[in-house]
Design a protein around this motif. Structure first.
Motif, PDB file in Angstrom:
ATOM      1  N   ILE B 229       2.369 -16.890 -10.295  1.00 36.58           N
ATOM      2  CA  ILE B 229       2.099 -15.717 -10.627  1.00 36.58           C
ATOM      3  C   ILE B 229       2.426 -14.955  -8.824  1.00 36.58           C
ATOM      4  O   ILE B 229       2.694 -13.904  -8.659  1.00 36.58           O
ATOM      5  CB  ILE B 229       1.127 -15.031 -11.965  1.00 36.58           C
ATOM      6  N   TYR B 231       4.032 -16.131  -6.569  1.00 32.50           N
ATOM      7  CA  TYR B 231       5.244 -15.775  -5.699  1.00 32.50           C
ATOM      8  C   TYR B 231       5.829 -14.769  -6.034  1.00 32.50           C
ATOM      9  O   TYR B 231       6.626 -13.529  -5.896  1.00 32.50           O
ATOM     10  CB  TYR B 231       6.627 -17.145  -6.545  1.00 32.50           C
ATOM     11  N   THR B 232       5.425 -14.228  -7.123  1.00 32.19           N
ATOM     12  CA  THR B 232       6.412 -12.941  -8.248  1.00 32.19           C
ATOM     13  C   THR B 232       5.596 -11.399  -6.828  1.00 32.19           C
ATOM     14  O   THR B 232       6.827 -10.629  -7.141  1.00 32.19           O
ATOM     15  CB  THR B 232       6.184 -12.634  -9.769  1.00 32.19           C
ATOM     16  N   TYR B 233       4.930 -11.369  -6.832  1.00 29.93           N
ATOM     17  CA  TYR B 233       4.005 -10.089  -6.026  1.00 29.93           C
ATOM     18  C   TYR B 233       4.997 -10.442  -4.824  1.00 29.93           C
ATOM     19  O   TYR B 233       5.446  -8.893  -4.482  1.00 29.93           O
ATOM     20  CB  TYR B 233       3.019 -10.905  -5.467  1.00 29.93           C
ATOM     21  N   TRP B 235       8.560 -10.162  -4.809  1.00 34.87           N
ATOM     22  CA  TRP B 235       9.353  -9.609  -5.371  1.00 34.87           C
ATOM     23  C   TRP B 235       8.702  -7.794  -4.401  1.00 34.87           C
ATOM     24  O   TRP B 235      10.235  -7.429  -4.727  1.00 34.87           O
ATOM     25  CB  TRP B 235       9.646  -9.729  -6.874  1.00 34.87           C
ATOM     26  N   ILE B 236       7.817  -7.615  -5.338  1.00 35.75           N
ATOM     27  CA  ILE B 236       7.288  -6.351  -5.206  1.00 35.75           C
ATOM     28  C   ILE B 236       7.529  -6.240  -3.069  1.00 35.75           C
ATOM     29  O   ILE B 236       7.254  -5.090  -3.559  1.00 35.75           O
ATOM     30  CB  ILE B 236       5.886  -6.656  -5.937  1.00 35.75           C
ATOM     31  N   ASN B 238       8.303  -6.634  -1.036  1.00 38.26           N
ATOM     32  CA  ASN B 238       9.571  -6.510  -0.160  1.00 38.26           C
ATOM     33  C   ASN B 238       9.958  -5.053  -0.344  1.00 38.26           C
ATOM     34  O   ASN B 238      11.091  -4.298   0.105  1.00 38.26           O
ATOM     35  CB  ASN B 238      10.598  -7.560  -0.914  1.00 38.26           C
ATOM     36  N   VAL B 239       9.680  -4.292  -1.809  1.00 39.42           N
ATOM     37  CA  VAL B 239       9.937  -3.087  -1.845  1.00 39.42           C
ATOM     38  C   VAL B 239       8.693  -2.090  -1.372  1.00 39.42           C
ATOM     39  O   VAL B 239       7.988  -1.836  -2.143  1.00 39.42           O
ATOM     40  CB  VAL B 239      10.077  -2.885  -3.101  1.00 39.42           C
TER      41      VAL B 239
END
Lengths: 208, 258
Positions: B229, B231-233, B235-236, B238-239
């Motif tokens: 979970i 690591y999933t952050y 992704w966000i 980066n935006v």
């Protein structure tokens, strides 16, 4: 086309087990699926006019999506999403939510920069007189960049009406949430530099 | 005898926080950053029931707007972005200074501090003219409990924080970020890194004798899943534009009845 991320209200619901099923899976000749093993994220990729577009589904609690899509690619992604839901279990509500977010995202893209510029020009015309009263050139110099930013943001109020969003979007998001998304995600850089140019013309050229 | 619970780097693992607060006794909580980013409503539930003063200094993976909202909603919840706080505990006044974020020479967003921010805090400390009891930063000063994990003692702290050390002359400097639990003496100051709170590491600081007891609360949990979970952050993060919006929207949900 701007890369944007959204947090989903519903969890996507798929996990490692489902993602393993997707190894080597191809939706069709144009649409590819990539898997990120570290996060179990599923990336749907396609190319439109030689340009890469993608939608990343990031599962977990909470779940997220990241996308970079334009109007032409929308249907492809909705199709891919439905096909994906046949292969792995994805929460139906989350699929619907992703579709709604796609519409919201595209409605942000659709807003014509020309209209925004027109609105900002009108707004400056209405208020320029007040600023022309400032006699100090140095003060005007300092104020102009802030005014340009302020005017560009002020037009958000002018153009933000619920009618610009499809009904499905209005059902999923509250007006406050939409306003916040609008305020943060609407790209106003171009409008800002346009406002800066007009303000310089109005306030500095007249003074000289 | 007043005791402070010092934890940091929980990284959204609310279960770790629940277990730590359940199994330790304390009079005050000190949070050294990287506590929560996208699950702040759950953290709010835990913090609101503690009924002790909570001092929070943010890290580079925190939803700062959420914690600011918590400070409005919970009594005795203090967010020290770049401030000094005087707090009375057991008839003893503690002077606490905090600087949140990680060091960057150029970036000045909510997760970074620049040399200008350090100077501002130094000036505040000099204006106060007293010794600081506890200095809290998320980033470590070089040589001050800043061991990089999985290395043979490589130091990862920032020399830029030395000036803060000199000005504050703190009794205890609490930092996080490195995830390695560590205690050492540095320029007449006790440096404490409570370690990776995500797996249940933390420390209890005796505020009378200024001694530290480290602990590791063990609990059953699917750490692999939880790490995923985190690591999933990335992704966000980066935006950038959307990331800050999502954080602000998270803050608006804090304290709303489910």
């Amino acid at each position: 086309m701007i890369k944007r991320a959204f947090k989903l209200k519903n969890d996507l619901g798929f996990g490692q087990h489902d993602v393993e099923k997707l190894q080597g899976e191809i939706i069709n000749d144009d649409i590819f699926i990539l898997i990120d093993k570290d996060t179990n994220a599923v990336q749907i990729i396609t190319h439109i006019n030689g340009r890469k577009e993608y939608l990343v589904l990031i599962p977990g609690k909470p779940s997220f999506i990241v996308m970079n899509i334009d109007e032409k690619g929308k249907d492809k992604f909705i199709y891919a999403l439905k096909e994906l839901a046949k292969i792995i279990r994805i929460n139906d509500k989350a699929v619907k939510e992703v579709e709604v977010i796609l519409q919201l995202y595209l409605s942000l893209e659709k807003i014509d920069k020309g209209v925004l510029k027109q609105k900002v020009r009108e707004l400056i015309e209405e208020n320029a007189q007040a600023f022309q009263q400032i006699r100090n050139k140095n003060l005007i110099d300092t104020l102009i960049p802030f005014l340009a930013k302020g005017f560009a943001r002020a037009i958000i109020n002018e153009i933000f009406t619920p009618n610009i969003f499809p009904e499905e979007v209005l059902r999923t998001f509250s007006i406050e949430e939409l306003y916040e998304i609008f305020e943060e995600e609407l790209i106003l850089d171009e409008v800002e530099s346009y406002a800066l140019r007009i303000l310089k013309n109005k306030l500095l050229v007249d003074k000289n | 005898m007043a005791t402070a619970l010092v934890i940091g780097d929980i990284h959204d693992n609310v279960e770790a926080l629940r277990q730590i607060v359940r199994r330790t006794e304390f009079d005050i909580v000190i949070l050294a950053g990287d506590i929560c980013e996208f699950r702040c409503s759950e953290f709010y539930e835990v913090f609101s029931k503690l009924n002790v003063p909570i001092i929070f200094v943010h890290g580079n993976h925190d939803c700062l707007p959420c914690f600011e909202r918590m400070s409005q909603m919970i009594e005795d919840f203090y967010v020290l972005k770049n401030d000094i706080l005087k707090l009375e505990i057991d008839n003893k006044t503690l002077t606490i200074a905090g600087l949140g974020g990680v060091f960057s020479r150029k970036r000045r967003d909510m997760h970074h501090f620049s040399p200008i921010d350090i100077t501002k805090l130094v000036n505040k400390i000099l204006d106060l003219g007293e010794r600081i009891d506890i200095l809290i930063t998320h980033e470590c000063a070089k040589g001050c409990s800043d061991i990089i994990p999985y290395t043979k003692g490589t130091r990862g702290g920032k020399e830029a924080l030395y000036i803060l050390h000199l000005a504050a002359n703190p009794r205890v400097h609490i930092c996080g970020h490195m995830h390695t639990p560590w205690i050492e003496r540095f320029r007449n100051c006790l440096c404490l890194n409570p370690g990776y709170g995500f797996i249940g590491l933390g420390a209890l600081l005796d505020l009378d004798k200024w001694t530290v007891k480290m602990f590791h609360v063990k609990f059953k949990y699917d750490f692999v899943k939880e790490h995923r979970i985190i690591y999933t952050y990335s992704w966000i993060r980066n935006v950038k534009r959307s990331y800050y919006r999502i954080l602000r929207m998270e803050a608006n949900k804090i304290g709303l009845v489910k």
